[in-house]
Scaffold this motif. Sequence first.
Motif, mmCIF file in Angstrom:
data_model
loop_
_atom_site.group_PDB
_atom_site.id
_atom_site.type_symbol
_atom_site.label_atom_id
_atom_site.label_comp_id
_atom_site.label_asym_id
_atom_site.label_seq_id
_atom_site.Cartn_x
_atom_site.Cartn_y
_atom_site.Cartn_z
ATOM 1 N N LEU A 159 -15.330 -0.228 7.337
ATOM 2 C CA LEU A 159 -16.197 1.426 5.691
ATOM 3 C C LEU A 159 -14.918 1.891 5.000
ATOM 4 O O LEU A 159 -15.059 2.250 3.965
ATOM 5 N N LEU A 160 -13.622 1.930 5.727
ATOM 6 C CA LEU A 160 -12.948 2.741 5.033
ATOM 7 C C LEU A 160 -12.706 1.598 3.529
ATOM 8 O O LEU A 160 -12.499 2.479 2.209
ATOM 9 N N VAL A 161 -11.991 0.906 3.779
ATOM 10 C CA VAL A 161 -12.372 -0.054 2.602
ATOM 11 C C VAL A 161 -13.063 0.283 1.311
ATOM 12 O O VAL A 161 -12.169 0.229 0.207
ATOM 13 N N SER A 162 -14.782 -0.104 2.116
ATOM 14 C CA SER A 162 -15.182 0.300 1.348
ATOM 15 C C SER A 162 -14.885 1.294 0.535
ATOM 16 O O SER A 162 -15.906 1.422 -1.160
ATOM 17 N N LEU A 182 -5.269 -4.875 3.338
ATOM 18 C CA LEU A 182 -4.354 -4.833 3.841
ATOM 19 C C LEU A 182 -3.552 -3.353 4.266
ATOM 20 O O LEU A 182 -3.199 -2.924 5.397
ATOM 21 N N ILE A 183 -3.732 -2.824 2.848
ATOM 22 C CA ILE A 183 -3.105 -1.370 3.318
ATOM 23 C C ILE A 183 -3.703 -0.216 4.221
ATOM 24 O O ILE A 183 -3.522 0.543 4.622
ATOM 25 N N VAL A 188 -4.135 2.431 8.796
ATOM 26 C CA VAL A 188 -4.773 2.891 10.482
ATOM 27 C C VAL A 188 -4.068 2.130 11.472
ATOM 28 O O VAL A 188 -3.910 3.289 12.495
ATOM 29 N N MET A 189 -3.122 1.630 11.332
ATOM 30 C CA MET A 189 -2.167 0.731 12.591
ATOM 31 C C MET A 189 -1.272 1.668 13.185
ATOM 32 O O MET A 189 -0.212 1.742 14.129
ATOM 33 N N VAL A 190 -0.618 2.950 11.866
ATOM 34 C CA VAL A 190 0.693 3.698 11.840
ATOM 35 C C VAL A 190 0.391 4.556 12.857
ATOM 36 O O VAL A 190 0.466 4.785 13.619
ATOM 37 N N PRO A 191 -0.562 5.095 12.540
ATOM 38 C CA PRO A 191 -1.261 6.412 13.754
ATOM 39 C C PRO A 191 -1.810 5.833 14.969
ATOM 40 O O PRO A 191 -1.259 6.083 15.613
ATOM 41 N N PHE A 192 -2.732 4.975 15.175
ATOM 42 C CA PHE A 192 -2.886 3.889 16.387
ATOM 43 C C PHE A 192 -1.527 3.858 16.786
ATOM 44 O O PHE A 192 -1.813 4.451 17.835
#
Lengths: 249, 246
Positions: A159-162, A182-183, A188-192
């Motif tokens: 949904l974010l990519v879209s 990929l970006i 998303v992975m950094v804050p996760f």
Amino acid sequence: MSNINRINKDLFRQRGKLVSIILGFHILAIVLMMLYKKVFKVTDPTSLTGGVLIAIITGIVLLVISVIYVFDSSKYRLIPISSNGLYFSNILSAFFAIIYLLVGEAIIYFGANAIFPNPYDQMMIRDFNVNQYWFQIKLVIAFILGIMLILVGSVVIRLLVSLIGDLLPIKKQTFATVILTLIVIWAVMVPFNVITANTLILLGVQEVTTSFSSIVRMLNMSLFILVAWNVVLTFLNLYLLNRWSEATR
Amino acid sequence: MSKVLEIKDLRYKKNHKVILDKVNLSLDNGKIVGLLGANGAGKTTLMRLIVGLNSKTSGQITVAGVESKEAIKSCVSTTYSLKSAFKDVFANSWLERTRIKDIVKFYQTVYPDFSLDKYQEMADFLALDSRQNLKNLSTGETEKLTIALTLARQVQLYLLDEPLNGIDIMTRKKIIKSIIQWKNEEATMIISSHYVKEIAALLDDVIIIKDQTIYEVDSVEEIQNKYHLGVEAYYEQVYGGGSADE
């Protein structure tokens, strides 16, 4: 029958078919392997764990694709049902499909072991058969919650990519979408990772040792974090779905 | 006559580009309306916005007095690409086996207003074989199936987006005939098409989209009275005598 039940019926049937095909292929693979061993008189023991792992990973990947398809497809987005209703029907049917997949794989694994016993898997079964039933249940729950997090997280990414793709002054092209995905995954992975690590520290992960009680404590923390992330990402998905998301197919 | 569709100050932006702006529209019940415009004018986008497949940037859309997306979907039946939307995880493999009867079953399951009898009548008329696999259907057959499924729902507003595209003259005639034959008296139908000449005889009203907005909404009769032109000639005139598609 309410609209939500109607879509549930369709999604449950579809996901059930998907998992049944995976289980069917797995059974076929085991039968073919055993026939091969019998015909060519291969006596080396073969573990069945790898096959189970491959079937579960295949099931998860196909379920992720299937869950994302629902939000992209006009077929589902045109059904007179709220975005929240569609979301929960989609995720709930995926949840039951995971349960079906895991139970099915467990039956295949134990069944195949009973018919074609081998020392590797018998050792695995013996090791898992300790008397810590509550611990084992929690382990299975954590595993299911982990798979659910993969599903819910994949929807967030999609949904974010879209959304970002629509806001950018470029038209969607495969290469641009791959780079953007990929970006977004990285973003998303950094804050996760930061939030998960800090929460674990706050919960006292540093005091965890190799003792059984410490492992149980670690498992409890993981369960808490998995539930929390599933809830947070669900809210994010619902917001994105209601406000921004568009059918692309 | 009550209003089936009302749009106020609709705006839609994508990729930093305004696709539709200041769209205001009001349609009565029981009409067949042509939605005309050049390629990229925003016809499909307008239809997708009405039914909620695209998210509007701002503005208000009301169908049969209701505003929520969920309620609107109950009142609108629209065409869409079946081949793309019915793709599943087994797409392009030998496991992909979506037959026409599976799609009909899906419509029966999810749309309480779907009439199987009406569908069957249309399917017989259009010579659709329910055992056929979706991926093996030709463009014309897919279009016929789409029309039959869309019109078999009992709703107040039908949106037919380019129902005649890429199909031969005989099939086009059959589709037009089925539209006339199976449209509810009370319902309104919006048809977008580049085959203006072929649909002109069907139309009560015409909407022309130009420069990201509604350029004109008029009845066919009024266009003839005001400009002494047929729909096609007037449409060509609006687009500068030839820049339109057809």
